[in-house]
Design an enzyme around this catalytic site. Structure first.
Site, PDB file in Angstrom:
ATOM      1  N   ASN A  29       0.816  -1.205   0.000  1.00 48.62           N
ATOM      2  CA  ASN A  29       0.000   0.000   0.000  1.00 48.62           C
ATOM      3  C   ASN A  29       0.851   1.256   0.000  1.00 48.62           C
ATOM      4  O   ASN A  29       1.795   1.367   0.774  1.00 48.62           O
ATOM      5  CB  ASN A  29      -0.894  -0.021   1.245  1.00 48.62           C
ATOM      6  CG  ASN A  29      -2.153   0.778   1.068  1.00 48.62           C
ATOM      7  OD1 ASN A  29      -2.080   1.982   0.917  1.00 48.62           O
ATOM      8  ND2 ASN A  29      -3.300   0.122   1.085  1.00 48.62           N
ATOM      9  N   HIS A 150       5.516   4.845   0.728  1.00 52.86           N
ATOM     10  CA  HIS A 150       4.910   3.575   1.123  1.00 52.86           C
ATOM     11  C   HIS A 150       4.225   3.734   2.470  1.00 52.86           C
ATOM     12  O   HIS A 150       4.702   4.446   3.350  1.00 52.86           O
ATOM     13  CB  HIS A 150       5.975   2.474   1.197  1.00 52.86           C
ATOM     14  CG  HIS A 150       5.392   1.108   1.108  1.00 52.86           C
ATOM     15  ND1 HIS A 150       4.861   0.454   2.204  1.00 52.86           N
ATOM     16  CD2 HIS A 150       5.225   0.269   0.053  1.00 52.86           C
ATOM     17  CE1 HIS A 150       4.404  -0.724   1.823  1.00 52.86           C
ATOM     18  NE2 HIS A 150       4.610  -0.866   0.528  1.00 52.86           N
ATOM     19  N   HIS A 151       3.085   3.066   2.625  1.00 49.50           N
ATOM     20  CA  HIS A 151       2.298   3.203   3.852  1.00 49.50           C
ATOM     21  C   HIS A 151       3.060   2.692   5.070  1.00 49.50           C
ATOM     22  O   HIS A 151       2.761   3.071   6.209  1.00 49.50           O
ATOM     23  CB  HIS A 151       0.979   2.435   3.706  1.00 49.50           C
ATOM     24  CG  HIS A 151      -0.149   3.010   4.506  1.00 49.50           C
ATOM     25  ND1 HIS A 151       0.032   3.543   5.771  1.00 49.50           N
ATOM     26  CD2 HIS A 151      -1.478   3.137   4.239  1.00 49.50           C
ATOM     27  CE1 HIS A 151      -1.137   3.969   6.241  1.00 49.50           C
ATOM     28  NE2 HIS A 151      -2.057   3.740   5.338  1.00 49.50           N
ATOM     29  N   SER A 152       4.057   1.843   4.866  1.00 48.07           N
ATOM     30  CA  SER A 152       4.819   1.332   6.003  1.00 48.07           C
ATOM     31  C   SER A 152       5.646   2.429   6.674  1.00 48.07           C
ATOM     32  O   SER A 152       6.041   2.282   7.836  1.00 48.07           O
ATOM     33  CB  SER A 152       5.740   0.191   5.561  1.00 48.07           C
ATOM     34  OG  SER A 152       6.606   0.607   4.524  1.00 48.07           O
ATOM     35  N   ASN A 345       2.825   3.858  12.122  1.00 42.21           N
ATOM     36  CA  ASN A 345       1.489   3.331  11.867  1.00 42.21           C
ATOM     37  C   ASN A 345       0.897   2.793  13.168  1.00 42.21           C
ATOM     38  O   ASN A 345       0.881   1.585  13.408  1.00 42.21           O
ATOM     39  CB  ASN A 345       1.548   2.213  10.817  1.00 42.21           C
ATOM     40  CG  ASN A 345       1.785   2.739   9.427  1.00 42.21           C
ATOM     41  OD1 ASN A 345       0.876   3.195   8.751  1.00 42.21           O
ATOM     42  ND2 ASN A 345       3.042   2.684   8.987  1.00 42.21           N
TER      43      ASN A 345
END
Length: 504
Positions: A29, A150-152, A345
């Site tokens: 993601n 990147h969502h990470s 996150n």
């Protein structure tokens, strides 16, 4: 073997549970933040600033390294953030745009450009972010900056806090933006016996605890059922969806934040409740239109009738911020060791069922949304899910298919992020709008909201093969909010007139 770390690289730390979740193949993601500016941008200024400041933020000067094996009994996949030297020129792109290529339609050019990015994965040999500067005039901006990461690396709240830290008030170029202090609302049920005896208060406390436990168990069982067999009804919102690496398109629309606050105050609910209610109403009207188009003969439409089939199961995964303070935070506090408003996150999600139906009273979807969210707030499910994700990923690593199926079996995902309270500037460039989206998920529709000054920006990410007309969803959203405001304004006017007449 584990990738060799050079002298310019220093191993830092493993990925958080949610960061590892976003690294799974089917959930790979990325977040796309589009920022519209009221004047053209200078790439040299952006590059110079990054060269002096990117090293201050560990995630933006770290690359992701995944070992091929681990020696632990738990399968953590060996994923680590490795601090490395950053060549900023590799991350900033300012294409030389031919005016003839735009054909006087800057919005289409930007849309096509950003959509093509969704087919090009980020280079995992470098830190997972990049910036694109598009000096193209669009409907609501003179230039557009696009940040893809990147969502990470972080969730939306972390990225918004970083953006705000880089800006200044447009009204005072030397002043930092105002950071609102937003505390989490209590999750306990309203206490009807606060002025009564200790026995009644004890009975209510026991009752409230039992409801909390029951709601948590039900939510966890629904998660398990969703992972195993409980999928949403196939509708025009998800027909053919399920491939996260399909091309995605982005669409945004700004509506009045003051109108949303008016509805919120009149209905005694949260802004999230209003947005959920408006989304529920908008998707009902949009689906009714799509079903009407399907049922019409000879190209005609029957969308003015109730064309919705019965018993549609449609659910949204709603992002939940697990931090104690849920608004914008000072970045230095987020990066501090042991911080309660940690960077990264630190979030979870809940499944929220939508009632897909046409309502004659525009306030009904609001009442339904408020009722559902009051029940979801009185549950430990979000925190429990975060711990479950951590446990399962530690035990099974990339083989943990539970979450991939859970994500695939619902229709959409939603989030709402608090943005700057006033208009701000970045390096002297006045920001016109901020639109945050993401892609890589199996859903054909993602819905994100972000507040900016006196606007609420609705951002949609769609698979154009499934949803070719995202602007119609925004039209319905805008119309639903207007109908809610008009209805409440009329009721308020009637109360004032009635009170005046009684006074006479």
């Amino acid at each position: 073997m584990k990738e060799k770390v050079t002298k310019e690289e220093v191993e830092e730390e493993p990925l958080s549970p949610m960061a590892r979740l976003f690294q799974l193949q089917e959930l790979d993601n990325c977040i796309v933040t589009m920022i519209g500016f009221k004047a053209k941008l200078s790439p040299d200024i952006i590059l110079d600033d990054l060269k002096h400041n990117v090293y201050k933020h560990p995630r933006f000067c770290s690359k992701l390294v995944i070992a091929t094996h681990t020696i632990h009994i738990y399968s953590d996949d060996g994923a680590r953030w490795i601090k490395t030297k950053v060549n900023v020129e590799d991350h900033v792109f300012a294409p030389d745009i031919d005016p003839h290529e735009i054909n006087e339609d800057g919005d289409s050019f930007v849309d096509d450009y950003v959509s093509r990015l969704t087919l090009n994965p980020l280079d995992k040999a470098r830190p997972l972010w990049e910036i694109h500067i598009l000096n193209v005039k669009t409907f609501d901006a003179e230039a557009v900056g696009v940040m893809r990461c990147h969502h990470s690396l972080a969730d939306g709240m972390s990225l918004m806090s970083l953006l705000v830290a880089c800006t200044r008030k447009s009204s005072d170029p030397e002043a930092f933006p105002t950071i609102p202090a937003i505390k989490r609302r209590g999750k306990t049920m309203s206490h009807p016996f606060s002025d009564k005896g200790w026995f009644l208060r004890l009975i209510f406390a026991i009752y409230s605890t039992l409801i909390l436990i029951w709601n948590t168990i039900v939510d966890l069982l629904l998660l398990l059922a969703t992972a195993l067999f409980l999928n949403d009804t196939e509708t025009p919102l998800n027909e053919g969806a399920g491939v996260g690496n399909n091309l995605r398109r982005f669409y945004h629309r700004a509506v009045s934040l003051n109108d949303i606050k008016f509805v919120k105050n009149a209905m005694n609910m949260t802004i999230n409740d209003v947005l959920l209610g408006a989304t529920q109403a908008a998707l009902s009207r949009y689906l009714n239109h799509r079903y009407g188009d399907k049922d019409g003969e000879d190209g005609t439409t029957t969308s003015y009738l109730n064309n919705l089939p019965g018993k549609i199961r449609t659910r949204a995964g709603v992002a939940i911020n697990l931090r104690r303070d849920i608004g914008i935070q000072p970045v230095e506090d987020m990066l501090a060791k042991g911080s309660e408003c940690r960077w990264g996150n630190y979030n979870s999600f809940v499944f929220v069922p939508f009632s897909i139906s046409l309502e004659t009273d525009p306030l009904v979807p609001l009442l339904k949304a408020k009722s559902i969210m009051e029940r979801k707030k009185h549950s430990l499910y979000p925190s429990m899910l975060y711990l479950i994700i951590k446990f399962i990923l530690n035990m099974f690593g990339h083989k943990a298919g539970l979450f991939r199926r859970s994500f695939s079996n619902i229709t959409t995902f939603m989030s709402n992020i608090v943005g700057p309270m006033e208009e701000v500037s970045l390096h002297g460039n006045h920001i016109a709008y901020i639109a945050l989206s993401n892609y890589g998920q199996p859903q054909a529709l993602m819905i994100h909201f972000i507040s900016y000054a006196e606007k609420m920006v609705i951002s949609l990410t769609v698979d154009p093969e499934v949803i070719p007309d995202p602007q119609k969803i925004c039209d319905e959203m805008e119309e639903s909010l207007k109908a809610m405001k008009d209805t409440l304004s009329t009721k308020s006017d009637r109360r004032v007139v009635g009170s005046h007449n009684r006074g006479q």
